[in-house]
Motif scaffolding. Structure first.
Motif, PDB file in Angstrom:
ATOM      1  N   VAL B  65      45.428 -17.345 -79.479  1.00 31.13           N
ATOM      2  CA  VAL B  65      45.831 -17.637 -78.098  1.00 31.13           C
ATOM      3  C   VAL B  65      47.012 -16.746 -77.710  1.00 31.13           C
ATOM      4  N   SER B  66      47.962 -16.596 -78.619  1.00 33.70           N
ATOM      5  CA  SER B  66      49.121 -15.729 -78.388  1.00 33.70           C
ATOM      6  C   SER B  66      49.349 -14.919 -79.661  1.00 33.70           C
ATOM      7  N   GLY B 120      44.496 -21.531 -81.413  1.00 37.75           N
ATOM      8  CA  GLY B 120      44.053 -22.813 -80.874  1.00 37.75           C
ATOM      9  C   GLY B 120      42.545 -22.793 -80.728  1.00 37.75           C
ATOM     10  N   ALA B 125      39.053 -25.827 -74.363  1.00 35.00           N
ATOM     11  CA  ALA B 125      40.171 -25.794 -73.424  1.00 35.00           C
ATOM     12  C   ALA B 125      39.870 -26.557 -72.136  1.00 35.00           C
ATOM     13  N   ASP B 126      40.925 -27.108 -71.614  1.00 32.23           N
ATOM     14  CA  ASP B 126      40.944 -27.775 -70.323  1.00 32.23           C
ATOM     15  C   ASP B 126      40.411 -26.815 -69.246  1.00 32.23           C
ATOM     16  N   ASP B 128      40.803 -27.007 -66.005  1.00 32.79           N
ATOM     17  CA  ASP B 128      41.603 -26.937 -64.776  1.00 32.79           C
ATOM     18  C   ASP B 128      42.127 -25.506 -64.600  1.00 32.79           C
ATOM     19  N   VAL B 129      41.743 -24.857 -63.503  1.00 32.10           N
ATOM     20  CA  VAL B 129      42.193 -23.491 -63.244  1.00 32.10           C
ATOM     21  C   VAL B 129      42.854 -23.446 -61.871  1.00 32.10           C
ATOM     22  N   ARG B 130      44.147 -23.077 -61.842  1.00 36.86           N
ATOM     23  CA  ARG B 130      44.833 -22.872 -60.558  1.00 36.86           C
ATOM     24  C   ARG B 130      45.440 -21.494 -60.648  1.00 36.86           C
ATOM     25  N   HIS B 231      48.140 -12.514 -74.680  1.00 31.90           N
ATOM     26  CA  HIS B 231      47.724 -13.899 -74.464  1.00 31.90           C
ATOM     27  C   HIS B 231      46.249 -13.904 -74.097  1.00 31.90           C
ATOM     28  N   ARG B 233      43.468 -15.891 -72.494  1.00 34.08           N
ATOM     29  CA  ARG B 233      43.529 -16.987 -71.539  1.00 34.08           C
ATOM     30  C   ARG B 233      42.206 -17.736 -71.373  1.00 34.08           C
ATOM     31  N   ARG B 267      36.913 -13.999 -64.312  1.00 40.18           N
ATOM     32  CA  ARG B 267      37.960 -14.828 -64.914  1.00 40.18           C
ATOM     33  C   ARG B 267      38.978 -13.921 -65.595  1.00 40.18           C
ATOM     34  N   LEU B 268      40.281 -14.244 -65.412  1.00 37.87           N
ATOM     35  CA  LEU B 268      41.353 -13.525 -66.110  1.00 37.87           C
ATOM     36  C   LEU B 268      41.335 -13.995 -67.562  1.00 37.87           C
TER      37      LEU B 268
END
Lengths: 280, 280
Positions: B65-66, B120, B125-126, B128-130, B231, B233, B267-268
């Motif tokens: 993830v990172s 991770g 993953a959740d 929710d994308v904002r 990262h 994402r 998607r980023l």
């Protein structure tokens, strides 16, 4: 001694090793925020210990240029230990690593933070500057607002706010009145409350000293930092700093938080990005 | 097996330790660029070894993830060793460290790269994308240009370019004709030449696979990476990737290079920043 220098003071244990050092320190509850000690303060502490290790070993490369911290468990007030090693000492720079450790209630050693850092000599840096970055347009200090309007549950566990003088841009404090801008931005003027002037070590703290940018998205829980990488881009001039925090992408349970710090002569002195966990 | 998976293959030495692993690998000259092996390929290799170490130890948290890499000396084709340790294994994520080592002509062990990484489970993953981030507007693939117009001294030592299919936005390739835009941007379409589809490991490579953004500022020397933090994402969808590289601040002998990768469903999927040394 300033509150910041006291809060990041480390004592090196007598040691014969050239490539490693152990330091003792005390995490002061005055730097507490939420459940733990502020992440930027811990990053400064780690960078100070790496710098003192290099100074003891060779006396070269006094300034942190790049510092990456992985936050692996929440620290708490009390004694802590820093184990530092040289990764590589080169002619123009040095790379080091630090682990911040604390004992839990059963006396077991737990790691809080692991850090990698590249040190160089910012004072001798090349003066060629080609930048398209411009400082934020902020209202004058006296037209900006303090942190007294932050959510009460935030203030209740934010001792650290007494040690900083933070004046936020009113354009991005709507969250204090239940009307976040939704843009994902928080910015303002910053200085240490006791007047200590900025230097590379205090910039590492300042990069993580503003309220979380998620407040401006209407999310008020804690946003634990997974990783924060800071780049010190120039030695800061004395005076107020301008700091911007912003995020563009909250997704998959994480968000990035970008920070920039500008000094009183309009120079971009520090940049950072952290990956943080989205509040529930 | 794809060229990328072959280039990042690691073999774990038999070992009883739970908290550490040692891997052997071979740095293939097909991934060479300039004096050394491409930095993104090395980052993928380190992340692969950390992932295999976690899999051997616990089987949890498969995705990087990172990932932060500090490049401490230039690697070269030939055998290499990766020493990996668990920093912390938690319920929802694991943190690890890797050192990439090679022997010099006198047989002394030299460190090339030190890496910290947070793993991770991106698949869980959740959703929710904002996001306020938007993909770059690029001309269609067939209107973009290959890397054959890069400076000959760049191409002469860039074996790696044969393994990628890179189509650059003509708006930012003026440097090939002696007319850099001066904006500090390079962007284009990217895929692996043998058709291997993207995943988190190959994204770590792709984040450092474009020509240096300094070409667009008219600076054609090498830009050694000090530090690169990536990262991941989201899990990338199959197909072409769009990659942007940009810099805003070249100062004091360093510049930051920001990279974003967008997948075929807009998607980023990855972000990175590296601090690099300004070419002389």
């Amino acid at each position: 001694m300033s509150e910041f220098d006291e809060g990041t003071a480390v004592v090196r244990r007598p040691d014969e090793a050239v490539d490693s050092s152990v330091f003792d320190t005390e995490l002061d509850k005055g730097w507490q925020i939420g459940g733990g000690i502020n992440g930027g303060l811990l990053l400064s502490l780690a960078a100070r210990s790496i710098g003192e290790h290099f100074a003891a070993a060779r006396g070269l490369h006094p300034y942190p240029v790049s510092v990456s911290g992985y936050y692996v468990s929440a620290s708490r007030p009390g004694p802590a230990e820093l184990r530092v090693e040289t990764v590589r000492a080169a002619r123009s720079h040095s790379t080091g690593q630090a682990s911040l450790l604390q004992a839990d209630d059963e006396g077991r050693t737990l790691e809080r933070l692991r850090v990698l850092a590249h040190f160089g000599d910012l004072a001798r840096a090349d003066e060629d500057v080609r930048t398209s970055a411009t400082p934020p347009k902020l209202p004058p200090v006296e037209q900006c607002v303090g942190t007294e309007h932050a959510p009460p549950e935030f203030l209740a566990s934010a001792n650290m706010l007494e040690r900083i003088d933070l004046r936020l841009d009113p354009a991005y404090v709507g969250w204090a009145l239940g009307k976040p801008s939704g843009e994902g931005r928080i910015q303002g003027w910053f200085r240490l409350a006791d007047g200590r002037e900025p230097d590379p070590l205090s910039l590492l703290f300042a990069l993580d000293a503003l309220p979380p940018v998620t407040f401006d998205l209407g999310l008020f829980g804690w946003t634990p930092t997974v990783e924060l990488t800071a780049h010190i881009r120039a030695l800061p001039a004395p005076g107020w700093l301008r700091i911007t925090h912003s995020t563009r992408n909250l997704a998959g349970g994480y968000l990035e938080e970008d920070c920039e710090i500008w000094d009183s002569r309009d120079r971009l002195v520090a940049q950072s990005r952290q990956l943080a966990v989205v509040p529930r």
